[in-house]
Motif scaffolding. Sequence first.
Motif, PDB file in Angstrom:
ATOM      1  N   ARG A   1       0.392  -5.207   3.074  1.00  0.00           N
ATOM      2  CA  ARG A   1       1.041  -6.023   1.791  1.00  0.00           C
ATOM      3  C   ARG A   1       0.090  -6.726   1.069  1.00  0.00           C
ATOM      4  NH1 ARG A   1       6.454  -4.907   1.440  1.00  0.00           N
ATOM      5  NH2 ARG A   1       7.468  -3.977   3.139  1.00  0.00           N
ATOM      6  N   ASN A   2       0.254  -6.965  -0.178  1.00  0.00           N
ATOM      7  CA  ASN A   2      -0.950  -7.755  -1.009  1.00  0.00           C
ATOM      8  C   ASN A   2      -0.729  -9.147  -0.469  1.00  0.00           C
ATOM      9  OD1 ASN A   2      -2.734  -7.828  -2.885  1.00  0.00           O
ATOM     10  ND2 ASN A   2      -1.142  -9.114  -4.149  1.00  0.00           N
ATOM     11  N   GLY A   3      -1.821  -9.801  -0.307  1.00  0.00           N
ATOM     12  CA  GLY A   3      -1.952 -11.255   0.169  1.00  0.00           C
ATOM     13  C   GLY A   3      -1.483 -11.378   1.469  1.00  0.00           C
ATOM     14  N   GLN A   4      -1.179 -10.433   2.517  1.00  0.00           N
ATOM     15  CA  GLN A   4      -0.950 -10.712   3.823  1.00  0.00           C
ATOM     16  C   GLN A   4      -1.800 -10.205   4.502  1.00  0.00           C
ATOM     17  OE1 GLN A   4       2.016 -12.423   4.819  1.00  0.00           O
ATOM     18  NE2 GLN A   4       2.282 -12.614   2.460  1.00  0.00           N
ATOM     19  N   PRO A   5      -2.036 -10.535   6.003  1.00  0.00           N
ATOM     20  CA  PRO A   5      -3.008  -9.690   6.863  1.00  0.00           C
ATOM     21  C   PRO A   5      -2.946  -8.307   6.769  1.00  0.00           C
ATOM     22  CG  PRO A   5      -2.043 -11.769   7.853  1.00  0.00           C
ATOM     23  CD  PRO A   5      -1.349 -11.649   6.628  1.00  0.00           C
ATOM     24  N   ASN A   6      -3.742  -7.602   6.812  1.00  0.00           N
ATOM     25  CA  ASN A   6      -3.721  -6.186   6.940  1.00  0.00           C
ATOM     26  C   ASN A   6      -3.448  -5.983   8.579  1.00  0.00           C
ATOM     27  OD1 ASN A   6      -4.620  -3.408   8.100  1.00  0.00           O
ATOM     28  ND2 ASN A   6      -5.255  -3.326   5.540  1.00  0.00           N
ATOM     29  N   PRO A   7      -2.236  -5.027   8.788  1.00  0.00           N
ATOM     30  CA  PRO A   7      -1.806  -4.584  10.359  1.00  0.00           C
ATOM     31  C   PRO A   7      -2.750  -4.150  10.893  1.00  0.00           C
ATOM     32  CG  PRO A   7      -0.698  -3.543   8.565  1.00  0.00           C
ATOM     33  CD  PRO A   7      -1.679  -4.465   7.856  1.00  0.00           C
ATOM     34  N   VAL A   8      -3.830  -3.571  10.385  1.00  0.00           N
ATOM     35  CA  VAL A   8      -4.835  -3.097  10.981  1.00  0.00           C
ATOM     36  C   VAL A   8      -6.064  -3.797  11.271  1.00  0.00           C
ATOM     37  CG1 VAL A   8      -6.606  -1.063  11.326  1.00  0.00           C
ATOM     38  CG2 VAL A   8      -4.111  -0.492  10.628  1.00  0.00           C
ATOM     39  N   THR A   9      -6.653  -4.370  10.447  1.00  0.00           N
ATOM     40  CA  THR A   9      -7.797  -5.251  10.354  1.00  0.00           C
ATOM     41  C   THR A   9      -7.809  -6.594  10.447  1.00  0.00           C
ATOM     42  OG1 THR A   9      -8.106  -5.319   7.771  1.00  0.00           O
ATOM     43  CG2 THR A   9      -9.033  -3.340   9.019  1.00  0.00           C
ATOM     44  N   GLY A  10      -6.671  -7.067   9.988  1.00  0.00           N
ATOM     45  CA  GLY A  10      -6.227  -8.544  10.317  1.00  0.00           C
ATOM     46  C   GLY A  10      -6.883  -9.290   8.739  1.00  0.00           C
ATOM     47  N   SER A  11      -7.614  -8.569   8.119  1.00  0.00           N
ATOM     48  CA  SER A  11      -8.322  -9.214   6.885  1.00  0.00           C
ATOM     49  C   SER A  11      -7.047  -9.307   5.797  1.00  0.00           C
ATOM     50  CB  SER A  11      -9.421  -8.562   6.184  1.00  0.00           C
ATOM     51  OG  SER A  11      -9.152  -7.074   5.953  1.00  0.00           O
TER      52      SER A  11
ATOM     53  N   CYS B   1       0.994  -1.177  -0.089  1.00  0.00           N
ATOM     54  CA  CYS B   1       0.016   0.017   0.033  1.00  0.00           C
ATOM     55  C   CYS B   1       0.936   1.414  -0.136  1.00  0.00           C
ATOM     56  CB  CYS B   1      -0.703  -0.242   1.365  1.00  0.00           C
ATOM     57  SG  CYS B   1      -2.107   1.293   1.280  1.00  0.00           S
ATOM     58  N   GLU B   2       0.744   2.323  -0.943  1.00  0.00           N
ATOM     59  CA  GLU B   2       1.433   3.374  -1.065  1.00  0.00           C
ATOM     60  C   GLU B   2       0.794   4.428   0.018  1.00  0.00           C
ATOM     61  OE1 GLU B   2       3.305   3.639  -5.391  1.00  0.00           O
ATOM     62  OE2 GLU B   2       0.979   3.822  -5.559  1.00  0.00           O
ATOM     63  N   CYS B   3      -0.354   4.515   0.439  1.00  0.00           N
ATOM     64  CA  CYS B   3      -1.004   5.266   1.514  1.00  0.00           C
ATOM     65  C   CYS B   3      -0.127   5.970   2.270  1.00  0.00           C
ATOM     66  CB  CYS B   3      -2.030   4.691   1.969  1.00  0.00           C
ATOM     67  SG  CYS B   3      -3.194   6.059   2.889  1.00  0.00           S
ATOM     68  N   THR B   4       0.026   7.206   2.358  1.00  0.00           N
ATOM     69  CA  THR B   4       0.909   7.875   3.613  1.00  0.00           C
ATOM     70  C   THR B   4       0.091   8.770   4.406  1.00  0.00           C
ATOM     71  OG1 THR B   4       1.638   9.619   1.980  1.00  0.00           O
ATOM     72  CG2 THR B   4       3.195   7.729   2.267  1.00  0.00           C
ATOM     73  N   GLY B   5      -1.207   8.353   4.595  1.00  0.00           N
ATOM     74  CA  GLY B   5      -2.179   9.293   5.236  1.00  0.00           C
ATOM     75  C   GLY B   5      -3.369   9.764   4.460  1.00  0.00           C
ATOM     76  N   HIS B   6      -3.416   9.449   2.856  1.00  0.00           N
ATOM     77  CA  HIS B   6      -4.371  10.004   2.004  1.00  0.00           C
ATOM     78  C   HIS B   6      -5.652   9.778   2.717  1.00  0.00           C
ATOM     79  CE1 HIS B   6      -0.946   9.304  -0.451  1.00  0.00           C
ATOM     80  NE2 HIS B   6      -1.103  10.288  -1.183  1.00  0.00           N
ATOM     81  N   CYS B   7      -5.887   8.492   3.492  1.00  0.00           N
ATOM     82  CA  CYS B   7      -6.986   8.019   3.972  1.00  0.00           C
ATOM     83  C   CYS B   7      -7.525   8.593   5.273  1.00  0.00           C
ATOM     84  CB  CYS B   7      -6.740   6.404   4.069  1.00  0.00           C
ATOM     85  SG  CYS B   7      -5.548   5.942   5.480  1.00  0.00           S
ATOM     86  N   GLY B   8      -6.663   9.286   6.013  1.00  0.00           N
ATOM     87  CA  GLY B   8      -6.961   9.957   7.176  1.00  0.00           C
ATOM     88  C   GLY B   8      -6.420   9.379   8.365  1.00  0.00           C
ATOM     89  N   LEU B   9      -5.617   8.082   8.231  1.00  0.00           N
ATOM     90  CA  LEU B   9      -5.173   7.655   9.218  1.00  0.00           C
ATOM     91  C   LEU B   9      -3.650   7.627   9.177  1.00  0.00           C
ATOM     92  CD1 LEU B   9      -6.236   3.695   8.666  1.00  0.00           C
ATOM     93  CD2 LEU B   9      -7.221   5.347  10.225  1.00  0.00           C
ATOM     94  N   ASP B  10      -3.241   7.851  10.513  1.00  0.00           N
ATOM     95  CA  ASP B  10      -1.605   8.241  10.812  1.00  0.00           C
ATOM     96  C   ASP B  10      -0.760   6.778  10.843  1.00  0.00           C
ATOM     97  OD1 ASP B  10       0.869   9.028  11.446  1.00  0.00           O
ATOM     98  OD2 ASP B  10       0.266   9.483  13.536  1.00  0.00           O
ATOM     99  N   HIS B  11      -0.299   6.501   9.590  1.00  0.00           N
ATOM    100  CA  HIS B  11       0.521   5.407   9.223  1.00  0.00           C
ATOM    101  C   HIS B  11       1.864   5.529   9.685  1.00  0.00           C
ATOM    102  CE1 HIS B  11      -2.690   3.657   6.821  1.00  0.00           C
ATOM    103  NE2 HIS B  11      -2.610   4.618   6.106  1.00  0.00           N
ATOM    104  N   ASP B  12       2.327   6.689  10.459  1.00  0.00           N
ATOM    105  CA  ASP B  12       3.641   6.993  10.768  1.00  0.00           C
ATOM    106  C   ASP B  12       4.711   6.625   9.575  1.00  0.00           C
ATOM    107  OD1 ASP B  12       5.764   7.544  12.476  1.00  0.00           O
ATOM    108  OD2 ASP B  12       5.948   5.590  13.181  1.00  0.00           O
ATOM    109  N   GLY B  13       4.331   7.374   8.443  1.00  0.00           N
ATOM    110  CA  GLY B  13       5.084   6.994   7.361  1.00  0.00           C
ATOM    111  C   GLY B  13       4.043   6.205   6.311  1.00  0.00           C
ATOM    112  N   ARG B  14       4.435   5.367   5.609  1.00  0.00           N
ATOM    113  CA  ARG B  14       3.616   4.601   4.539  1.00  0.00           C
ATOM    114  C   ARG B  14       2.982   3.424   5.307  1.00  0.00           C
ATOM    115  NH1 ARG B  14       6.653   1.895  -0.743  1.00  0.00           N
ATOM    116  NH2 ARG B  14       4.735   0.853  -1.412  1.00  0.00           N
ATOM    117  N   CYS B  15       1.533   3.140   4.835  1.00  0.00           N
ATOM    118  CA  CYS B  15       0.890   2.025   5.265  1.00  0.00           C
ATOM    119  C   CYS B  15       1.778   0.767   5.009  1.00  0.00           C
ATOM    120  CB  CYS B  15      -0.351   1.876   4.562  1.00  0.00           C
ATOM    121  SG  CYS B  15      -1.487   0.579   4.971  1.00  0.00           S
ATOM    122  N   GLN B  16       1.686  -0.320   6.130  1.00  0.00           N
ATOM    123  CA  GLN B  16       2.417  -1.132   6.180  1.00  0.00           C
ATOM    124  C   GLN B  16       1.760  -2.544   5.463  1.00  0.00           C
ATOM    125  OE1 GLN B  16       5.657  -1.694   7.213  1.00  0.00           O
ATOM    126  NE2 GLN B  16       5.452   0.651   7.378  1.00  0.00           N
TER     127      GLN B  16
END
Length: 121
Positions: free
Chosen positions: A48-58, A31-46
């Motif tokens: 990764r395609n095919g992996q569990p989302n670090p926030v939602t787990g999905s 994910c290239e989001c660096t806060g475009h979505c309104g979340l504070d990613h502390d840099g770039r969203c972590q």
Amino acid sequence: MPIRPENRDRYPKNWPAISLDIRTNRAAGRCECTGHCGLDHDGRCQARNGQPNPVTGSKVVLTVAHLNHEPRDVRPENLLAACQLCHLRYDGPHHRETAARTRAAALAAAGQLTIDLEATQ
């Protein structure tokens, strides 16, 4: 995010190749989001395609967002590889606005009258 059949003509014919290039080559599956979505990613969203989302787990399915919400505009600077969370959060205000206009148009087409509250004050 899948493109609805009624919206396919709004995208260029080579959209699948453009999207794949952004997701795999430019973003390297992340994910290239660096806060475009309104979340504070502390840099770039972590995410990764095919992996569990670090926030939602999905499981992350990397998508490509149009920053100006115009599907025909496929300039690289208008495109953002984004996990589902970031993409949906970024598009949320635009989706709400579009849905409100669609509901108002449906009511008007059905003959529903509206009251202009500002004109009555």
